[in-house]
Design a protein around this motif. Structure first.
Motif, PDB file in Angstrom:
ATOM      1  N   THR A   1       0.808  -1.223   0.000  1.00 52.53           N
ATOM      2  CA  THR A   1       0.000   0.000   0.000  1.00 52.53           C
ATOM      3  C   THR A   1       0.841   1.272   0.000  1.00 52.53           C
ATOM      4  OG1 THR A   1      -0.184  -0.121   2.418  1.00 52.53           O
ATOM      5  CG2 THR A   1      -1.933  -1.153   1.111  1.00 52.53           C
ATOM      6  N   ARG A   2       2.057   1.201   0.552  1.00 55.61           N
ATOM      7  CA  ARG A   2       2.944   2.364   0.501  1.00 55.61           C
ATOM      8  C   ARG A   2       4.359   1.966   0.866  1.00 55.61           C
ATOM      9  NH1 ARG A   2       3.997   5.065   5.600  1.00 55.61           N
ATOM     10  NH2 ARG A   2       2.910   3.970   7.296  1.00 55.61           N
TER      11      ARG A   2
ATOM     12  N   GLN B  55       1.163   6.950  -3.904  1.00 57.66           N
ATOM     13  CA  GLN B  55       0.476   6.517  -2.687  1.00 57.66           C
ATOM     14  C   GLN B  55       1.349   6.719  -1.455  1.00 57.66           C
ATOM     15  OE1 GLN B  55      -1.853   2.843  -4.932  1.00 57.66           O
ATOM     16  NE2 GLN B  55      -0.487   2.400  -3.227  1.00 57.66           N
ATOM     17  N   SER B  56       2.664   6.685  -1.650  1.00 58.87           N
ATOM     18  CA  SER B  56       3.620   6.814  -0.556  1.00 58.87           C
ATOM     19  C   SER B  56       3.991   8.257  -0.271  1.00 58.87           C
ATOM     20  CB  SER B  56       4.886   6.013  -0.888  1.00 58.87           C
ATOM     21  OG  SER B  56       4.570   4.694  -1.273  1.00 58.87           O
TER      22      SER B  56
ATOM     23  N   PRO C  86      -5.459   2.895  -1.777  1.00 59.25           N
ATOM     24  CA  PRO C  86      -4.615   2.055  -2.643  1.00 59.25           C
ATOM     25  C   PRO C  86      -5.408   1.082  -3.504  1.00 59.25           C
ATOM     26  CG  PRO C  86      -3.729   2.137  -0.409  1.00 59.25           C
ATOM     27  CD  PRO C  86      -5.094   2.754  -0.350  1.00 59.25           C
TER      28      PRO C  86
ATOM     29  N   VAL D 160      -3.386  12.720  -0.122  1.00 56.74           N
ATOM     30  CA  VAL D 160      -2.131  12.072   0.263  1.00 56.74           C
ATOM     31  C   VAL D 160      -1.166  13.140   0.776  1.00 56.74           C
ATOM     32  CG1 VAL D 160      -0.122  10.772  -0.546  1.00 56.74           C
ATOM     33  CG2 VAL D 160      -2.409  10.198  -1.393  1.00 56.74           C
TER      34      VAL D 160
END
Length: 482
Positions: free
Chosen positions: A218-219, A264-265, A399, A278
């Motif tokens: 997811t990250r 996503q991170s 995600p 985000v």
């Protein structure tokens, strides 16, 4: 226990990296894949590629509406399985043009990326069943071979191309790329030689390598400006878990998956990240930008007889094809169905070929492409050097949401013009008298013609309609009205 290297994505790059890094027994390596194992039998049968285009082992993504193409939405296949694209593609083995590598070195300043610099790595990878020379190796892990079951209509295509001044080329990865001919394929012993089969399967017993499938990353976890691990979900609905890496986190999730994960991170264009909720960790505007993709335009023609694999859709012929493959490793199942093609020029001033052809041994092979009532043949042309640039963006901070894929096709009019020129070349090849399935089904090109009818009086294949798709590995669902 902490792992030295975490590799995110078990596609071709991930499989190769897992193999090479784990050669050193002092390294511990963890390979994570969102998809499952490559257990499906159709993955390993060459002709199974046709089923892959319908969505087996893929994410099921689509593009955003393409504003320069009347807001059409295109199916955009990206692999979700160990081996990545090499497990679901048409197995065509091409490296790109040597001039491109040299241009990266000379014009972009990328030292070590000239063609002669990268060629040893291509040779090291190959276990080529035909060539062992200055351009090819035969001691590597990746099986590369010539087509096992070509049809006579392929030879008709070659003669039609030569009649138009396009030479026959026995090796597109050799001294020259231009011409028509058979593609070499990533196959060995009539089976797909994917990155999983070639690089991962032989080393799965290494104690310093762990492979986990059905794990969604997811990250990337960043602390003090350094990637220290990844956050994962290994079962739907479960809580997230953090895995830590002692040395490196390697992102190898493909042209769409990698920028998606980075954003996503919190790594990417800060304004866009904030707009979808985000928190930016590192403002890096280039992430998800400068996307370059191309379209394939199809000509589909009705044949003068049963000269392609179309009629193998009938139950009794399907059964026979299965027996041929199981007992003899030949026949339609041993074919990639697109193993014939070539490279030529839409722009005559281009320094290297800008059009690529693929001859499909049937109609309706890929998702969204029309299947004719009578046996047909497909010839597609792809303009390889688009000037249009697109983006990959996030739909939301979730995600699980699909990315917003915008290739921005034909935003530069040059791309449209060259694509249509390539399509016209494909149509002209189809119309050539040399491209005559009835004649060539009765002749061997190495022997005098034994046809009972004069070739000049026989009807050529007639294009019925033109279908459009986007590539790589992305299939459209619309007919283009020409």
């Amino acid at each position: 226990m902490m792992t030295d290297y975490i590799i995110v994505g078990a596609g071709p790059a991930g499989c190769v990296l897992a193999n090479r890094l784990s050669e050193d027994a002092s390294n511990s390596v963890l390979l994570l894949e969102a998809g499952g194992k490559d257990w499906h039998p159709l993955i390993h049968m060459p002709a199974g590629f046709a089923k892959m285009t319908k969505g087996i082992a893929s994410w099921g993504w689509s593009t955003v509406p393409q504003k320069n193409m009347k807001d059409r939405v295109f199916w955009y296949t990206q692999a979700k399985v160990v081996g990545g694209g090499s497990s679901i593609n048409a197995q065509i083995y091409t490296r790109g043009n040597a001039r491109d590598y040299d241009a990266w070195e000379k014009e972009e300043g990328l030292a070590g990326w000239g063609y002669r610099d990268v060629l040893p790595y291509f040779k090291r990878a190959e276990n080529n069943q035909r060539y062992a020379n200055d351009f090819h190796g035969d001691q590597g892990p990746l099986g590369v071979s010539n087509p096992i079951s070509p049809l006579p209509i392929c030879e008709a295509y070659f003669r039609a191309g030569q009649e138009m001044g396009i030479p026959f080329n026995p090796d597109f990865n050799g001294a020259s790329q231009e011409g028509v001919g058979y593609y070499q394929l990533t196959q060995k012993d009539a089976r797909r030689s994917s990155a999983s089969v070639a690089y991962l399967k032989p080393i799965r017993t290494r104690k310093n390598l762990a492979v986990r499938t059905d794990v969604l990353v997811t990250r990337i976890v960043v602390e003090n400006g350094r990637a220290i691990g990844v956050e994962i979900v290994d079962k739907p609905g479960r809580e997230t878990n953090i895995l830590r890496a002692e040395r490196e986190v390697i992102v190898s999730s493909g042209a769409i998956g990698s920028p998606k994960l980075l954003m996503q991170s919190g790594i990417g264009p800060a304004d866009h990240l904030k707009s979808v909720g985000v928190t930016p960790v590192h403002d890096l505007p280039g992430v998800g930008s400068n996307m370059q993709d191309h379209l394939d335009l199809f000509v589909i023609a009705e044949c003068t007889g049963d000269h392609t694999y179309d009629n193998y859709a009938k139950l009794h012929r399907t059964a026979w094809a299965g027996l041929q493959y199981l007992l003899l490793k030949k026949g339609p199942v041993a074919s990639s169905l697109f193993e014939t093609g070539g490279f030529w020029y839409a722009d005559p001033t281009a320094a290297s070929p800008d059009i690529q052809f693929h001859l499909g041994l049937g109609s309706g092979i890929e998702a969204g492409v029309e299947k004719l009532r009578n046996p047909g043949v497909t010839l597609n042309s792809a303009f390889l050097r688009p000037r249009s640039r697109g983006t990959v963006r996030l739909k939301s901070a979730d995600p699980a949401d699909h990315p917003l894929i915008d290739p921005n096709y034909w935003s530069d009019p040059y791309d449209r013009d060259m694509s249509i020129k390539g399509l016209r070349l494909a149509r002209e090849i189809m119309r050539r008298r040399r491209f005559n399935p009835t004649c060539c089904a009765r002749c061997c090109p190495a022997l005098p013609c034994r046809a009972t009818t004069n070739c000049s009086t026989m009807p050529a294949a007639v294009p019925r309609r033109i279908i459009i798709r986007s590539a790589p590995a992305a299939w459209a669902m619309t007919t283009w009205p020409w």
